[in-house]
Design a protein around this motif. Structure first.
Motif: not given
Length: 117
Positions: A101-107
């Motif tokens: 989820i953190g990676g998705l939010m960063h993208e």
């Protein structure tokens, strides 16, 4: 021990012989302008065949690949649920999901997922 050494030497010799044979047999060609240009039925092409593609296609493909790998990592987790301690299992899954989820939010924050500019 000697059979293992003989087998290793035979494997090395066979691979070396194959490399030498491939090197001597291989076709050598000089790259020139005619050979590197596109070919359309004997005629010169009307437009360039080496047109650049959109970087967003590449980014979507990379995201798709990343999420496919993540699914492959998640699949065995369901099998190990029965044999592992539930608190450790739950902590591992929670951390893995939070990282995703953190990676998705960063993208999303960087605008990678926005198709139309």
């Amino acid at each position: 021990m000697s059979t293992m050494l003989i087998t290793l030497m035979a494997a090395i010799m066979i691979s070396m012989i194959l490399m030498v044979v491939c090197y001597t047999i291989s076709k050598k060609s000089m790259m020139d302008r005619e050979k590197s240009s596109p070919f359309e039925c004997g005629f010169d092409p009307k437009s360039s065949a080496r047109m650049p593609f959109s970087i967003q296609f590449f980014l979507i493909a990379v995201l798709f690949l990343i999420f496919d790998i993540e699914i492959v990592i998640i699949m065995p987790v369901a099998v190990t649920m029965k044999t592992s301690v539930i608190t450790n299992w739950f902590f591992t899954i929670t951390m893995f999901t939070m990282i995703l989820i953190g990676g998705l939010m960063h993208e999303w924050k960087n605008g990678v997922l926005e198709w139309a500019n």
